[in-house]
Design a protein around this motif. Sequence first.
Motif, short mmCIF file in Angstrom:
data_model
loop_
_atom_site.label_atom_id
_atom_site.label_comp_id
_atom_site.label_asym_id
_atom_site.label_seq_id
_atom_site.Cartn_x
_atom_site.Cartn_y
_atom_site.Cartn_z
N CYS A 100 0.92 -1.18 -0.02
CA CYS A 100 -0.06 -0.03 -0.26
C CYS A 100 0.94 1.46 0.06
O CYS A 100 0.29 2.27 -0.16
CB CYS A 100 -0.96 -0.05 1.19
N CYS A 149 3.24 -2.92 6.05
CA CYS A 149 2.91 -2.04 7.31
C CYS A 149 1.80 -3.01 8.25
O CYS A 149 1.65 -4.20 7.82
CB CYS A 149 1.95 -0.83 6.70
N CYS A 161 -1.33 -4.47 6.49
CA CYS A 161 -1.09 -5.21 5.56
C CYS A 161 -0.68 -6.45 5.88
O CYS A 161 -0.93 -7.57 5.58
CB CYS A 161 -0.26 -4.80 4.41
ZN LIG Z 1 0.35 -1.70 3.66
#
Ligand SMILES: [Zn+2]
Length: 171
Positions: free
Chosen positions: A6, A21, A24
């Motif tokens: 992302c 992250c 995710c």
């Molecule tokens: Zn992410």
Amino acid sequence: MKCIKCQNSADTDLKHLGNLCSKCFLRTIEKRIRKDLTINKIFSPNDKILIIKDNSLKAELTIYFLNSISKSIPLKIDIKNKIDNKHDKIVLPKNLDDEIEAFLEAMFNKKEYKKQKEISLLRTISNEEIIILKKILKLKGNIKETKLGKTLNNLEKKYPGSKFGLLKSLS
Ligand SMILES: [Zn+2]
């Protein structure tokens, strides 16, 4: 360091997953658990499930993911600290590392590997991933490490992804 999915800033960098992250990472793990459940037809709708809660980190994570998953599969979930005979499936607080260890031990000792009713929801999730989940979900508890477990962790450090290879070879 950016998340490969992302583009937000990444919080984790396990070699076999790449930089991710927290959001995710969590999504990736849940997707993997769901895929395992679907492919192996682990639960049937309206199954009576017993989760064994032993105050371990793995039990907390098992409950977290089963709660999330039961939004899409109707399941009757009980949480207790002991196994009984009143349920269709028993979910144990075990993960990939425990599965590999149990398999290897059964093989060395020529014992039965697993009882039919017993399931490890986290059987595709490694100790390394559990430590990150603990941080993301702000959970308590630790992972007990056996001698064989230590060997597996060293193997994983040296050859990232080897635990997943071992899991594939036992199913
Ligand atoms: Zn992410």
